[in-house]
Design a protein around this motif. Sequence first.
Motif, short mmCIF file in Angstrom:
data_model
loop_
_atom_site.label_atom_id
_atom_site.label_comp_id
_atom_site.label_asym_id
_atom_site.label_seq_id
_atom_site.Cartn_x
_atom_site.Cartn_y
_atom_site.Cartn_z
N ARG A 22 0.83 -1.22 0.00
CA ARG A 22 0.00 0.00 0.00
C ARG A 22 0.86 1.26 0.00
NH1 ARG A 22 -4.21 0.87 4.48
NH2 ARG A 22 -4.55 2.77 3.27
N GLN A 23 2.07 1.13 0.53
CA GLN A 23 2.96 2.30 0.61
C GLN A 23 3.58 2.55 -0.75
OE1 GLN A 23 6.22 1.50 3.30
NE2 GLN A 23 7.53 2.93 2.23
N PRO A 24 3.28 3.70 -1.36
CA PRO A 24 3.86 3.91 -2.69
C PRO A 24 5.38 4.07 -2.61
CG PRO A 24 2.65 5.87 -1.96
CD PRO A 24 2.47 4.83 -0.90
N ASP A 25 6.07 3.64 -3.67
CA ASP A 25 7.54 3.79 -3.76
C ASP A 25 7.89 5.22 -4.12
OD1 ASP A 25 8.63 1.33 -3.21
OD2 ASP A 25 8.23 0.57 -5.23
N LEU A 26 7.83 6.10 -3.17
CA LEU A 26 8.08 7.50 -3.48
C LEU A 26 9.30 7.98 -2.72
CD1 LEU A 26 4.42 8.86 -3.27
CD2 LEU A 26 5.80 8.63 -5.33
N PRO A 27 9.92 9.08 -3.20
CA PRO A 27 11.06 9.63 -2.46
C PRO A 27 10.65 9.98 -1.04
CG PRO A 27 10.81 10.72 -4.60
CD PRO A 27 9.61 9.86 -4.41
N ALA A 28 11.63 10.00 -0.15
CA ALA A 28 11.38 10.22 1.28
C ALA A 28 10.57 11.49 1.53
CB ALA A 28 12.69 10.29 2.04
N GLN A 29 10.77 12.51 0.72
CA GLN A 29 10.09 13.79 0.97
C GLN A 29 8.57 13.69 0.86
OE1 GLN A 29 11.70 14.93 -3.28
NE2 GLN A 29 10.91 16.78 -2.34
N PHE A 30 8.08 12.57 0.25
CA PHE A 30 6.62 12.40 0.15
C PHE A 30 6.01 11.83 1.44
CE2 PHE A 30 5.10 13.23 -4.17
CZ PHE A 30 6.31 13.48 -4.80
N PHE A 31 6.86 11.41 2.36
CA PHE A 31 6.32 10.79 3.57
C PHE A 31 6.42 11.74 4.76
CE2 PHE A 31 7.44 7.29 0.81
CZ PHE A 31 6.26 6.56 0.86
N PRO A 32 5.46 11.61 5.70
CA PRO A 32 5.56 12.45 6.89
C PRO A 32 6.85 12.10 7.64
CG PRO A 32 3.46 11.24 6.80
CD PRO A 32 4.33 10.69 5.73
N PRO A 33 7.42 13.05 8.35
CA PRO A 33 8.69 12.80 9.05
C PRO A 33 8.57 11.63 10.04
CG PRO A 33 8.01 15.12 9.28
CD PRO A 33 6.92 14.42 8.54
N ASP A 34 7.36 11.40 10.59
CA ASP A 34 7.22 10.34 11.59
C ASP A 34 6.73 9.02 10.97
OD1 ASP A 34 4.71 11.17 10.89
OD2 ASP A 34 3.93 11.30 12.94
N TRP A 35 6.78 8.92 9.65
CA TRP A 35 6.35 7.70 8.96
C TRP A 35 7.20 6.52 9.42
CZ3 TRP A 35 3.35 4.44 6.92
CH2 TRP A 35 3.76 3.50 5.97
N PRO A 36 6.58 5.45 9.98
CA PRO A 36 7.37 4.35 10.55
C PRO A 36 7.78 3.30 9.52
CG PRO A 36 5.05 4.07 11.09
CD PRO A 36 5.15 5.33 10.28
N GLY A 37 7.55 3.54 8.22
CA GLY A 37 7.83 2.55 7.19
C GLY A 37 9.25 1.97 7.25
N PRO A 38 10.28 2.79 7.22
CA PRO A 38 11.65 2.25 7.21
C PRO A 38 11.96 1.44 8.48
CG PRO A 38 11.63 4.56 6.51
CD PRO A 38 10.26 4.25 7.00
N ARG A 39 11.48 1.90 9.63
CA ARG A 39 11.71 1.17 10.88
C ARG A 39 11.01 -0.18 10.83
NH1 ARG A 39 10.10 1.82 16.52
NH2 ARG A 39 8.37 3.21 15.99
N CYS A 40 9.84 -0.20 10.23
CA CYS A 40 9.06 -1.42 10.12
C CYS A 40 9.77 -2.42 9.20
CB CYS A 40 7.67 -1.08 9.60
SG CYS A 40 6.53 -2.47 9.59
N ARG A 41 10.25 -1.92 8.07
CA ARG A 41 10.96 -2.78 7.12
C ARG A 41 12.18 -3.41 7.81
NH1 ARG A 41 10.93 -2.83 1.48
NH2 ARG A 41 9.73 -0.90 1.44
N ALA A 42 12.91 -2.59 8.54
CA ALA A 42 14.11 -3.11 9.23
C ALA A 42 13.72 -4.19 10.23
CB ALA A 42 14.83 -1.96 9.92
N ALA A 43 12.63 -3.96 10.98
CA ALA A 43 12.19 -4.94 11.98
C ALA A 43 11.74 -6.24 11.31
CB ALA A 43 11.08 -4.35 12.83
N VAL A 44 11.09 -6.12 10.16
CA VAL A 44 10.64 -7.31 9.42
C VAL A 44 11.85 -8.17 9.06
CG1 VAL A 44 9.79 -8.06 7.15
CG2 VAL A 44 8.49 -6.37 8.48
N PHE A 45 12.88 -7.55 8.51
CA PHE A 45 14.01 -8.36 8.05
C PHE A 45 14.87 -8.87 9.20
CE2 PHE A 45 12.68 -6.34 4.11
CZ PHE A 45 12.52 -7.49 3.35
N ARG A 46 14.92 -8.11 10.30
CA ARG A 46 15.61 -8.63 11.48
C ARG A 46 14.96 -9.92 11.94
NH1 ARG A 46 16.29 -3.45 13.48
NH2 ARG A 46 14.31 -3.60 14.61
#
Lengths: 267, 267
Positions: free
Chosen positions: B227-251
């Motif tokens: 659901r999360q579009p592949d957009l440059p970081a500037q399109f996401f709110p500063p508190d968007w947890p997407g990257p943290r979530c991705r890291a936790a998934v792969f850990r």
Amino acid sequence: MRDAPQSWFDTCAQILTDPQNQRVWSIIVSLFGDLAQCPGDRLSGSALSRIIMPMGIKPEAIRVALHRLRKDGWIDSARSGRASAHFLTEFGRARSAEVSPRIYTRTPDTPTDWHLLIAEDGSGQSALDEMLLAADYFSLARNVALGAGPAPEVGDELMSFDVHARAVPDWVRARACPGDLAASCRGLVDALERAAALLPSEAEITPLQTATLRMMIVHRWRRVALRQPDLPAQFFPPDWPGPRCRAAVFRLLDRLPRPALDQLDAD
Amino acid sequence: MRDAPQSWFDTCAQILTDPQNQRVWSIIVSLFGDLAQCPGDRLSGSALSRIIMPMGIKPEAIRVALHRLRKDGWIDSARSGRASAHFLTEFGRARSAEVSPRIYTRTPDTPTDWHLLIAEDGSGQSALDEMLLAADYFSLARNVALGAGPAPEVGDELMSFDVHARAVPDWVRARACPGDLAASCRGLVDALERAAALLPSEAEITPLQTATLRMMIVHRWRRVALRQPDLPAQFFPPDWPGPRCRAAVFRLLDRLPRPALDQLDAD
């Protein structure tokens, strides 16, 4: 209705009369823009009348238009004895200077950098509409405007992109150049060519005649030049007569060099 | 309702259960995508049941879902004696392969080139809607879509621009990352961290348990990642947890290495 044309000048004036717009205040704006745009430039009331009346416009209509232009802050007038002189106000000069580059450019310098502003569906519209009023934008859709140069700072409401156009579909070309604009432009090309064929040598044209003809040409061209957005060629239909019209305008203006203002009263 | 948790595994399964989506056919798609996406990969009926049932899903619901997936052409099944084996059809493998890069990328490679497609107000909408269905676009407005890479050939109906984003207003960020997506993502981060704290060493986890937990993680992450579009970081709110979530998934997935398919029946 006018009498049957009696001379090359009457015929040219008839040919160059805009079939669409005889709003006298707008014609006067074209005249001042062409002849008296500098600080200190003045046109006497009698010169003004003698320049405009060959268009078939009555003195009363000129008085009404001058009244309106004074009321709107475009023009001011001064009396010296029995004579009156009219001149652009600072506001009028600024407005005139703003559009002059687009009207008087022989080879328009189409920007290579462009930007888009996009408004949020619904509520964001007003922010875009304000930009459209304040600067020179081409409205691609209700919520999308194309402007020259890199994207400006636009506050919090508009999404902005620096863009390069790729494909331009016909509906965009029709927006850039609607049918009635193309028709006006084609009509003007035709009028310019017919007038050019009738024009005598420069020596046979009086300064007042020159002023009248320049005013008519500029007035009609202004309405085409200012409606036509400054967009790359790919935004225009292949048969768009704009460049041909611009060339014809300057060919004819070159044969009618701008008279000095004092020549218009000496006449 | 389930009984009170008895082991780390039951607790983890409970924590990782998606509060939003228990559609069994969709869970099975996640499972095949994770474990059996290659040609020739098969999952026995009994392995399938034993992987899925710890989510609290009944055998009957699994049968119904398999029936639906077969009917839709995603999955096919074969019998050998009393046992049955299920596998992705070519269509199912293609669909699965299509989304796998977005799900399994550890460091998404955000494109630097972007293009916009703009539809004509009103009548042009359907041409854009077709593009949005066929490819991966972010809908900026009803009539404006943002896509990765340079502008493609788009026929005669859409205006296309190669673009670089300048200012991204909050309403665009809210479109790129709606509140419920952010909430799902935050919920998943929390679940992943709690599950990670409970996970024993790799040796203590059976291949079937591994398969179940991977399926649950991937299933829930898939719904965020896709659901999360592949957009440059500037399109996401500063508190968007997407990257943290991705890291936790792969850990967590790294602590649960994909079991070989034959281990799942040997269990």
